[in-house]
Write an enzyme that holds these catalytic residues in place. Structure first.
Site, PDB file in Angstrom:
ATOM      1  CG  ASN A  33     -10.339  18.888  -6.700  1.00 44.96           C
ATOM      2  OD1 ASN A  33     -10.782  18.760  -5.565  1.00 44.96           O
ATOM      3  ND2 ASN A  33      -9.500  19.844  -7.019  1.00 44.96           N
ATOM      4  CB  CYS A  34     -13.727  21.588  -6.855  1.00 46.64           C
ATOM      5  SG  CYS A  34     -12.296  22.226  -7.753  1.00 46.64           S
ATOM      6  CG  MET A  52     -15.412  24.731 -10.168  1.00 46.06           C
ATOM      7  SD  MET A  52     -14.674  23.450 -11.221  1.00 46.06           S
ATOM      8  CE  MET A  52     -13.004  24.069 -11.404  1.00 46.06           C
ATOM      9  CB  CYS A  79     -11.572  27.625  -1.932  1.00 49.06           C
ATOM     10  SG  CYS A  79     -10.341  28.867  -1.561  1.00 49.06           S
ATOM     11  CB  SER A 101     -10.575  25.491  -8.396  1.00 49.31           C
ATOM     12  OG  SER A 101     -10.242  24.827  -9.592  1.00 49.31           O
ATOM     13  CG  ASN A 139      -9.379  20.811 -10.742  1.00 48.43           C
ATOM     14  OD1 ASN A 139      -8.840  20.049  -9.952  1.00 48.43           O
ATOM     15  ND2 ASN A 139      -8.698  21.649 -11.497  1.00 48.43           N
ATOM     16  CE1 TYR A 176      -7.125  26.148  -7.146  1.00 47.78           C
ATOM     17  CE2 TYR A 176      -5.492  24.776  -6.056  1.00 47.78           C
ATOM     18  CZ  TYR A 176      -6.751  25.338  -6.081  1.00 47.78           C
ATOM     19  OH  TYR A 176      -7.628  25.101  -5.062  1.00 47.78           O
ATOM     20  CD  GLU A 183      -7.487  23.202   4.066  1.00 42.55           C
ATOM     21  OE1 GLU A 183      -7.363  22.295   4.893  1.00 42.55           O
ATOM     22  OE2 GLU A 183      -8.512  23.360   3.397  1.00 42.55           O
ATOM     23  N   GLY A 222      -9.471  30.682   2.112  1.00 39.69           N
ATOM     24  CA  GLY A 222     -10.569  30.969   1.198  1.00 39.69           C
ATOM     25  C   GLY A 222     -11.940  30.718   1.750  1.00 39.69           C
TER      26      GLY A 222
END
Length: 743
Positions: free
Chosen positions: A198-199, A408, A410, A412, A431, A567, A572, A706
């Protein structure tokens, strides 16, 4: 008579029978859950409403009598286990035996439709047709993707296939929970079909220092600020194409400063050769270097906004800065802000990316006596005109997450972590994915019974655990050669050989994996009513929910050796999806499903009007239990002429919250010159002064989950911004003095 939208009254008023001892229902996917007669009752009520469109008290009593017969049959035949299809067969049998043929048909049809819906989710042909027909839930799922362009359309097509395949790959009970809306398995268009992560926080400093490789090019350490920012853009593009989440540059002013110093040294060498006088020589070198820094940061902004990753979108990029204090670091900070204030293009539009995050720290820039206070003033000006930067409060971030770093993407956040040598490491970590829990559904299913709520929460958390463990195991199947820029050339810090396991960068809690949640407001509303924010008992209940999530993630971290974090999901389209599915399941429930959306994260109800101070005070207690991801927002009127009012909020928030964003109208009409807030209409956003709706002659920028977005170019789901903060009363923001007095 009761209509379909009033079914909720029956569920709320009627207390279900106690669960039948140890009787457990075996689901189609093999999971076990306690028998709950209320689910049968709700299915009967829905079938009745489907047939007749309404229901009265007499008919309700008849259905309850029918339920009694069904329960008696189940009691007589089953003591420990009962399969779900056995329950359904018994229900259908008694419907037919009681000559409820029409009701039986509706009940059977409802079950069949659910089975077909599950089947369609994994039917590639069906999902491709959804894309070709431009169904909103498909083409607008990500507010950062422009579904009009070819490369995005190609990515959406690949994503449709990946989703269908991914649902077949994951554990059946996880896939079933996702399809039903009990949980949301994020980023199905990439994972688990591909073992992508992920990020991340990219280790730019390490890549610049040691060099790296992209494609066929071996890239050496940069020898100027311009080269450094050019390399940074290339790194961002390649990292964004090798993962599916956002990427951040942590403390970018400090990372880039050494390369600005190289520029200064070159200019100083020229000055020594051609200019007489030490003061003039240094002034020349500084002026030239300042221009180089500005040009480099302007180029970086343009390059990021013109990049397209392989996912068909502009990379979600975040730049964090604000702590550097030497001349070079200060100039980089100023350049970032001045470039953003100026805008991009001939019309000076607001740049969507990179997301800017400015750090406040006492003794550095918080107060007028601090050496970088002038940069704080510039950041305030920038926020009032361009909505960014958001702010991080240095000490509070350390309190909440264990170390200082930017998020990371927005929101996280990594947690504090030290390597085998005892050195704190933030950059180069990542992540591994998110699974989000539908909390309002649990509250509605609990039927105002707290014991039921906690039992159901425990059941769903076990599904989330299995889903998150599956995410980890799938990402571990990647090979370093699958994403060389991440694993072999330094973006993830430690550089692996081709034959090493990528788990070397994940294990021992180096990587995080996230348990998301949504709808804390709606959870409390189900038990305490829609105006619960002033009720200490209600707030304590919501805090206990998050404490329970954190307790579970702490246990999972201990069990598996990866950092499971709580989290606050940036929802969205999920804020719409969960609510839509729950409306189908429970009908319109006041202050819960009747809004058509669920409240994001732990945010104050967006329909109310607290002051910024009230909102911050209310929300400040939650991030301690959601350190894996969080952000606070306050919404303001036009602030361009009153940055001191915004400063009052920033200062108030300093020792209370770690991460604060600004929502203020920054829309601009190029036809009439209007600055402010455009009106949303069914045809798009409209200038309130001249009625202009043409995206070519107006700049409409709104905050979405975010980050900023242009809703004229990329419509949101149902044309609604899915994460907003409560609107601030304009009268409270006349000047800084008034705000401080009211506080």
């Amino acid at each position: 008579m009761q209509k379909v939208e009033d079914i909720k009254l029956f569920k709320i008023k009627r207390q279900p029978k106690e669960r039948k001892g140890q009787l457990q229902v075996i689901k189609r996917d093999g999971r076990r859950t306690f028998f709950d007669e209320d689910k049968i009752f709700q299915a009967l009520v829905k079938a009745e409403v489907e047939v007749n469109g309404e229901i009265d008290q007499i008919r309700l009593t008849q259905l309850l009598q029918l339920l009694f017969q069904i329960n008696e049959e189940i009691d007589s035949r089953f003591q420990t286990d009962i399969k779900i299809y056995e329950i359904q067969n018994i229900v259908e049998h008694f419907l037919i035996e009681n000559q409820e043929d029409t009701l039986a048909q509706a009940y059977i049809q409802y079950r069949t439709q659910r089975d077909i819906k599950r089947s369609k989710a994994t039917d590639i042909n069906y999902t491709i047709q959804q894309l070709l027909q431009r169904e909103a839930s498909v083409v607008n799922e990500n507010a950062n993707k422009d579904s009009e362009v070819f490369n995005t359309q190609r990515d959406l097509t690949a994503g449709i296939v990946a989703k269908a395949m991914g649902l077949k790959m994951m554990p059946q009970h996880v896939a079933n929970a996702h399809l039903k809306g009990d949980i949301h398995y994020h980023d199905l268009d990439y994972h688990p079909y591909s073992p992508m992560s992920n990020c991340s926080l990219i280790d730019f400093a390490g890549m610049f220092k040691e060099g790296f490789k992209i494609g066929n090019a071996d890239v050496a350490s940069p020898r100027s600020i311009q080269t450094a920012t050019a390399q940074m853009a290339q790194i961002i593009a390649n990292v964004a194409s090798s993962q599916y989440g956002g990427c951040s540059a942590n403390r970018v002013d400090e990372v880039l400063a050494p390369y600005a110093k190289i520029n200064f040294e070159k200019h100083m060498k020229d000055a020594l050769e051609w200019i007489d006088g030490t003061e003039k020589q240094e002034a020349y070198a500084r002026a030239k270097t300042e221009k180089d820094i500005y040009d480099a940061m302007q180029s970086l902004e343009y390059e990021i906004n013109t990049l397209y990753s392989s996912q068909g979108q502009t990379p979600f990029t975040t730049l964090g800065f604000g702590l550097g204090q030497d001349w070079f670091e200060r100039q980089i900070q100023k350049a970032i802000l001045k470039v953003r204030i100026k805008g991009i293009g001939k019309e000076a539009r607001t740049a969507i990316f990179p997301k800017l995050i400015f750090t406040l720290k006492r003794g550095v820039n918080l107060e007028p006596s601090d050496p970088n206070y002038d940069i704080k003033e510039l950041a305030l000006e920038c926020s009032t005109k361009r909505m960014y930067p958001d702010i991080l409060n240095y000490e509070k971030i350390i309190d909440i997450t264990g170390s200082f770093k930017v998020p990371m993407g927005c929101r996280s956040f990594l947690q504090g972590w030290k390597d085998e040598n005892g050195q704190e490491v933030n950059d180069g970590r990542m992540n591994l994915g998110v699974v989000t829990l539908n909390l309002p559904r649990i509250a509605l299913e609990a039927n105002q019974n707290p014991e039921n709520f906690w039992a159901l929460l425990e059941e769903r958390l076990q599904i989330c655990r299995d889903a998150l463990v599956f995410r980890i195991e799938r990402v571990k199947q990647a090979q370093p050669s699958n994403a060389p820029v991440l694993y072999m050339y330094g973006a993830f810090g430690k550089r692996l050989r081709r034959d090493q396991a990528v788990d070397e960068l994940f294990k021992n809690r180096r990587a995080t994996v996230s348990l998301g949640y949504i709808g804390l407001y709606e959870v409390a509303t189900a038990f305490f009513g829609g105006d619960w924010e002033g009720n200490p008992e209600a707030k304590e209940f919501t805090l206990n929910v998050l404490k329970d999530l954190k307790r579970h993630t702490d246990q999972w971290s201990q069990e598996f050796g990866y950092h499971f974090s709580v989290y606050s999901t940036p929802s969205e389209s999920l804020t719409d999806r969960f609510c839509r599915l729950d409306t189908e399941k429970f009908g319109l429930v006041e202050d819960i499903t009747d809004k058509d959306y669920y409240t994001n994260s732990f945010h104050y109800d967006v329909r109310k009007n607290p002051t910024p101070f009230e909102k911050i005070n209310f929300e400040k207690d939650y991030p301690a239990y959601t350190s894996g991801g969080f952000i606070h927002y306050c919404e303001y009127p036009v602030m361009r002429q009153n940055p001191k009012a915004l400063e009052a909020v920033w200062d108030f928030a300093y020792d209370k919250v770690g991460y604060l964003g600004t929502n203020t109208p920054i829309d601009h009409c190029y036809k009439c010159g209007f600055d402010g807030d455009f009106h949303p209409t069914e045809h798009g956003f409209e200038c309130p002064s001249c009625g202009n709706r043409d995206p070519k002659t107006c700049d409409v920028v709104k905050r979405t989950c975010g980050y900023l977005g242009n809703p004229q170019a990329r419509p949101m789901v149902h044309g609604r911004h899915v994460e907003i903060s409560s609107r601030v009363k304009h009268v409270r923001l006349n000047d800084k003095r008034t705000i401080e007095q009211e506080n």
